[in-house]
Design an enzyme around this catalytic site. Structure first.
Site, PDB file in Angstrom:
ATOM      1  CE  LYS A  13      23.526  43.733  17.014  1.00  0.00           C
ATOM      2  NZ  LYS A  13      23.446  44.790  18.056  1.00  0.00           N
ATOM      3  NE  ARG A  87      17.741  45.928  14.861  1.00  0.00           N
ATOM      4  CZ  ARG A  87      19.046  46.164  14.691  1.00  0.00           C
ATOM      5  NH1 ARG A  87      19.776  45.448  13.878  1.00  0.00           N
ATOM      6  NH2 ARG A  87      19.614  47.130  15.358  1.00  0.00           N
ATOM      7  NE  ARG A 126      28.616  52.618  17.338  1.00  0.00           N
ATOM      8  CZ  ARG A 126      27.664  51.743  17.022  1.00  0.00           C
ATOM      9  NH1 ARG A 126      27.966  50.479  16.839  1.00  0.00           N
ATOM     10  NH2 ARG A 126      26.418  52.133  16.916  1.00  0.00           N
ATOM     11  NE  ARG A 159      25.612  53.690  13.721  1.00  0.00           N
ATOM     12  CZ  ARG A 159      25.333  52.412  13.934  1.00  0.00           C
ATOM     13  NH1 ARG A 159      26.266  51.482  13.776  1.00  0.00           N
ATOM     14  NH2 ARG A 159      24.123  52.046  14.300  1.00  0.00           N
ATOM     15  NE  ARG A 170      20.643  52.316  17.662  1.00  0.00           N
ATOM     16  CZ  ARG A 170      21.960  52.508  17.646  1.00  0.00           C
ATOM     17  NH1 ARG A 170      22.456  53.710  17.866  1.00  0.00           N
ATOM     18  NH2 ARG A 170      22.764  51.498  17.403  1.00  0.00           N
TER      19      ARG A 170
HETATM   20  P1  AP5 Z   1      29.612  47.501  18.310  1.00  0.00           P
HETATM   21  O1  AP5 Z   1      30.392  46.261  18.075  1.00  0.00           O
HETATM   22  O2  AP5 Z   1      29.633  48.552  17.245  1.00  0.00           O
HETATM   23  O3  AP5 Z   1      28.110  47.132  18.765  1.00  0.00           O
HETATM   24  P2  AP5 Z   1      26.892  46.571  17.911  1.00  0.00           P
HETATM   25  O4  AP5 Z   1      26.180  45.583  18.759  1.00  0.00           O
HETATM   26  O5  AP5 Z   1      27.348  46.117  16.558  1.00  0.00           O
HETATM   27  O6  AP5 Z   1      26.046  47.913  17.841  1.00  0.00           O
HETATM   28  P3  AP5 Z   1      25.195  48.572  16.662  1.00  0.00           P
HETATM   29  O7  AP5 Z   1      24.873  49.979  17.130  1.00  0.00           O
HETATM   30  O8  AP5 Z   1      25.885  48.496  15.335  1.00  0.00           O
HETATM   31  O9  AP5 Z   1      23.955  47.714  16.666  1.00  0.00           O
HETATM   32  P4  AP5 Z   1      22.563  48.100  16.303  1.00  0.00           P
HETATM   33  O10 AP5 Z   1      21.993  46.756  16.324  1.00  0.00           O
HETATM   34  O11 AP5 Z   1      21.833  49.096  17.078  1.00  0.00           O
HETATM   35  O12 AP5 Z   1      22.758  48.919  14.941  1.00  0.00           O
HETATM   36  P5  AP5 Z   1      22.663  48.463  13.427  1.00  0.00           P
HETATM   37  O13 AP5 Z   1      23.768  49.121  12.727  1.00  0.00           O
HETATM   38  O14 AP5 Z   1      22.491  46.995  13.321  1.00  0.00           O
HETATM   39  O15 AP5 Z   1      30.145  48.139  19.698  1.00  0.00           O
HETATM   40  C1  AP5 Z   1      29.610  49.354  20.200  1.00  0.00           C
HETATM   41  C2  AP5 Z   1      30.719  50.163  20.906  1.00  0.00           C
HETATM   42  O16 AP5 Z   1      31.158  49.465  22.077  1.00  0.00           O
HETATM   43  C3  AP5 Z   1      31.989  50.393  20.070  1.00  0.00           C
HETATM   44  O17 AP5 Z   1      32.505  51.635  20.373  1.00  0.00           O
HETATM   45  C4  AP5 Z   1      32.959  49.273  20.531  1.00  0.00           C
HETATM   46  O18 AP5 Z   1      34.301  49.658  20.397  1.00  0.00           O
HETATM   47  C5  AP5 Z   1      32.549  49.128  21.993  1.00  0.00           C
HETATM   48  N1  AP5 Z   1      32.651  47.747  22.481  1.00  0.00           N
HETATM   49  C6  AP5 Z   1      32.235  46.617  21.822  1.00  0.00           C
HETATM   50  N2  AP5 Z   1      32.424  45.530  22.609  1.00  0.00           N
HETATM   51  C7  AP5 Z   1      32.961  46.007  23.779  1.00  0.00           C
HETATM   52  C8  AP5 Z   1      33.359  45.365  24.999  1.00  0.00           C
HETATM   53  N3  AP5 Z   1      33.222  44.035  25.176  1.00  0.00           N
HETATM   54  N4  AP5 Z   1      33.831  46.133  25.992  1.00  0.00           N
HETATM   55  C9  AP5 Z   1      33.950  47.482  25.845  1.00  0.00           C
HETATM   56  N5  AP5 Z   1      33.593  48.137  24.712  1.00  0.00           N
HETATM   57  C10 AP5 Z   1      33.095  47.412  23.695  1.00  0.00           C
HETATM   58  O19 AP5 Z   1      21.237  49.096  12.982  1.00  0.00           O
HETATM   59  C11 AP5 Z   1      21.067  50.484  12.816  1.00  0.00           C
HETATM   60  C12 AP5 Z   1      19.628  50.766  12.381  1.00  0.00           C
HETATM   61  O20 AP5 Z   1      19.365  50.101  11.115  1.00  0.00           O
HETATM   62  C13 AP5 Z   1      18.539  50.221  13.332  1.00  0.00           C
HETATM   63  O21 AP5 Z   1      18.266  51.112  14.378  1.00  0.00           O
HETATM   64  C14 AP5 Z   1      17.347  50.062  12.343  1.00  0.00           C
HETATM   65  O22 AP5 Z   1      16.736  51.286  12.074  1.00  0.00           O
HETATM   66  C15 AP5 Z   1      18.027  49.574  11.061  1.00  0.00           C
HETATM   67  N6  AP5 Z   1      18.089  48.107  10.986  1.00  0.00           N
HETATM   68  C16 AP5 Z   1      19.219  47.324  10.990  1.00  0.00           C
HETATM   69  N7  AP5 Z   1      18.890  46.022  10.902  1.00  0.00           N
HETATM   70  C17 AP5 Z   1      17.528  45.958  10.839  1.00  0.00           C
HETATM   71  C18 AP5 Z   1      16.599  44.894  10.759  1.00  0.00           C
HETATM   72  N8  AP5 Z   1      17.005  43.590  10.744  1.00  0.00           N
HETATM   73  N9  AP5 Z   1      15.280  45.181  10.745  1.00  0.00           N
HETATM   74  C19 AP5 Z   1      14.859  46.461  10.745  1.00  0.00           C
HETATM   75  N10 AP5 Z   1      15.684  47.538  10.832  1.00  0.00           N
HETATM   76  C20 AP5 Z   1      17.018  47.287  10.878  1.00  0.00           C
END
Ligand code: AP5
Length: 217
Positions: A13, A87, A126, A159, A170
């Site tokens: 994302k 979410r 990552r 991270r 997760r």
């Molecule tokens: P990346 O682009 O970083 O993936 P992402 O989908 O953004 O992953 P996140 O871990 O950031 O998502 P998440 O939803 O778990 O975490 P968030 O920070 O929102 O890509 C991942 C890796 O793959 C990278 O190394 C990249 O280079 C590689 N890659 C990407 N695309 C690729 C491809 N096509 N091919 C190969 N490699 C690729 O949330 C963290 C925490 O915050 C949650 O656990 C929760 O506790 C809290 N939180 C956040 N939002 C909420 C909410 N709305 N409600 C409640 N709690 C929340």
């Protein structure tokens, strides 16, 4: 344009959002990035969120909805793309209600689909920049200089919630609480399912194909 980007943790994302925003002049709002900034600044909100984040659970809806409503208020006329929010179905309902009060709605939902195996491989490999938020991968997307961010030279970090154990939690949280959000949007919105297991450039092409059609109508 008001867009929601859905997908499991590690679906890509954040990677895709960074590539999309410039093309359409949208603001990228990542709930995870905002929470991490709050934690780094040591705010009350950040302190309330940290235990949930470190265990792979969701931060309570009331905290998130208020935080994201404040962020959405500051977005430009061109619109925004939401990454990691909503979410839960409750968050989606609250978002729709708050937009409707201003005569607005979500124009499109992009749903990035990947298998659990791909998620684990991507997240455990990552590396993130603590300063600018750029993301890399030890195999798929290496920085130019070993362990240093291409943009600002900061030392990249792994991270704490990208450990194998927390990633499994997760994924469980995603299946139980976030997958129903896709069905919620399928009832009233256009949802584009995208195969996000392809390489990042191919995924970007698929995303842009759909958004370009939306912009042209
Ligand atoms: P990346 O682009 O970083 O993936 P992402 O989908 O953004 O992953 P996140 O871990 O950031 O998502 P998440 O939803 O778990 O975490 P968030 O920070 O929102 O890509 C991942 C890796 O793959 C990278 O190394 C990249 O280079 C590689 N890659 C990407 N695309 C690729 C491809 N096509 N091919 C190969 N490699 C690729 O949330 C963290 C925490 O915050 C949650 O656990 C929760 O506790 C809290 N939180 C956040 N939002 C909420 C909410 N709305 N409600 C409640 N709690 C929340």
């Amino acid at each position: 344009m008001r867009i929601v980007l859905l997908g499991a943790p590690g679906a890509g994302k954040g990677t895709q959002c960074k590539r999309i925003v410039a093309r359409y002049g949208l603001m990228h709002l990542s709930s995870g990035d905002i929470l991490r900034q709050e934690r780094a600044a040591g705010t009350e909100l950040g302190k309330k969120a940290e235990d949930y984040m470190d265990s792979g659970a969701l931060v309570p809806d009331d905290i998130i909805v208020e935080m994201m409503a404040a962020a959405i208020k500051k977005t430009p006329e061109a619109g925004f793309i939401l990454d990691g929010f909503p979410r839960t179905v409750n968050q989606a309902v609250e978002l729709d209600e708050s937009l409707a009060r201003n005569g607005q709605r979500i124009d499109a939902v992009l749903n990035l689909r990947v298998s659990d195996r791909v998620v684990v491989e991507r997240l455990t490999g990552r590396r993130s920049c603590p300063q600018c938020g750029a993301v890399y991968h030890v195999k798929n997307l290496k920085p130019k200089a070993d362990r240093l961010c291409d943009n600002d030279g900061a030392e990249l970090i792994h991270r704490s919630d990208d450990s194998r154990e927390v990633v499994n939690n997760r994924l469980k949280t995603y299946r139980q609480q976030t997958r129903p959000v896709v069905d919620y949007y399928k009832k009233n919105n256009t949802v584009y399912d995208i195969d996000a297991s392809k390489d990042a450039d191919q995924v970007t092409s698929l995303v842009l194909e759909n958004l370009d059609v939306l912009v042209s109508v």
